[in-house]
Motif scaffolding. Structure first.
Motif, PDB file in Angstrom:
ATOM      1  N   SER A 188     -10.247  -0.336   6.093  1.00  0.00           N
ATOM      2  CA  SER A 188      -9.440  -0.889   7.181  1.00  0.00           C
ATOM      3  C   SER A 188     -10.212  -1.064   8.478  1.00  0.00           C
ATOM      4  O   SER A 188      -9.721  -1.701   9.418  1.00  0.00           O
ATOM      5  CB  SER A 188      -8.217  -0.001   7.429  1.00  0.00           C
ATOM      6  N   SER A 189     -11.427  -0.514   8.565  1.00  0.00           N
ATOM      7  CA  SER A 189     -12.193  -0.629   9.802  1.00  0.00           C
ATOM      8  C   SER A 189     -13.668  -0.332   9.536  1.00  0.00           C
ATOM      9  O   SER A 189     -14.054   0.070   8.434  1.00  0.00           O
ATOM     10  CB  SER A 189     -11.656   0.343  10.868  1.00  0.00           C
TER      11      SER A 189
ATOM     12  N   LYS B  95      -2.884  -2.509   7.983  1.00  0.00           N
ATOM     13  CA  LYS B  95      -4.221  -3.048   8.241  1.00  0.00           C
ATOM     14  C   LYS B  95      -4.843  -3.612   6.971  1.00  0.00           C
ATOM     15  O   LYS B  95      -5.502  -4.656   6.991  1.00  0.00           O
ATOM     16  CB  LYS B  95      -5.112  -1.963   8.834  1.00  0.00           C
TER      17      LYS B  95
END
Length: 268
Positions: free
Chosen positions: A20-21, A47
């Motif tokens: 997600s990141s 996300k």
């Protein structure tokens, strides 16, 4: 148009934790650009869903969302069951989930230390173990684990994080040896500071990235290196170059290394 030196990931199933990141997200975009079918894993379903929509447009291949907390062994069991149902196989696993905390040994909350090892070490190990079982049946696979330069060279205010990442590196080294007869590869990824939201949690001062700007890695550049290594026998990815060299020299001259780490490396 895809450059000639870039291998295609069309028909390959690439599973990513921490998608997600940060590094995981950057790799998801790069792998999608090369046609991979993606299994996107992190705690935030929202996300992941937004990311899945973006990468599907890039790849023209499916992108599956599997929410999971890698610090929870039961959640990992559930995630692997979902993967079995969705794709029935994993060709490549990138273990990118993790966090850090830059505090002194005595100031770090012990609950944070326990969570750090549950996520960065035990979760990574358990997820690898579960996916390796699938890969043994397949007769092929590749595990890529995100370690850190912190696991190779000590710096102040990173005792627990450095210990965790050293464990990841050695775990990956043993995976490489044990799994070679089964056609399964293993690579450790050991970056220095990467310009991601990792430091929103790790660095409470908010100044660390500015202080080490000369050594900071762009996540997209690192993602390209990681995806280039997928399906190859590359043992490690160490970046940036100057820190990779330092990590080799440190064991050869540890007293000098300690002085450098305790002065120039003391930026947290």
């Amino acid at each position: 148009m895809q450059a000639s030196h870039e291998q295609s990931l069309t028909n390959s199933v690439v599973a990513i934790t921490g998608a997600s990141s940060g590094i995981g997200e950057a790799v998801a975009y790069e792998a999608a650009r090369r046609g991979a079918t993606l299994i996107l894993m992190a705690r935030s379903a929202d996300k992941l869903t937004a990311l899945a929509q973006d990468v599907t447009l890039l790849s023209g291949a499916p992108a599956y969302v599997v929410p999971v907390d890698v610090g929870d062994r039961a959640a990992i069991d559930d995630a692997v069951e979902q993967i079995n149902t969705l794709t029935g196989r994993v060709d490549i696993l990138l273990n990118a989930a993790g966090f850090g905390d830059f505090e002194s040994i005595v100031d770090t909350d012990w609950a944070v230390v326990e969570k750090l090892f549950k996520v960065d070490v035990l979760g990574l190990m358990y997820f690898s173990r579960k996916i390796v079982s699938l890969m043994m049946v397949q007769g092929h696979g590749h595990i890529l684990n995100v370690g850190s330069m912190a696991g190779k060279m000590p710096t102040p205010k990173s005792a627990y994080y450095s210990a965790a990442k050293a464990a990841v590196i050695q775990f990956t080294n043993v995976l490489r040896l044990e799994l070679k007869p089964f056609g399964i590869l293993a690579t450790s990824i050991n970056p220095g500071p990467v310009a991601t939201n990792f430091f929103n949690i790790a660095d409470k001062s908010g100044q660390y990235l500015n202080k080490v700007a000369a050594f900071t890695i762009d996540p997209g550049t690192l993602a390209t290196k990681i995806v280039n290594a997928m399906g190859t026998t590359k043992r490690e990815i160490n970046a940036p170059f100057i820190m990779a060299v330092a990590s080799v020299l440190y064991p050869l001259a540890p007293r000098i290394g300690d002085v450098i780490a305790g002065t120039f490396g003391n930026q947290k």
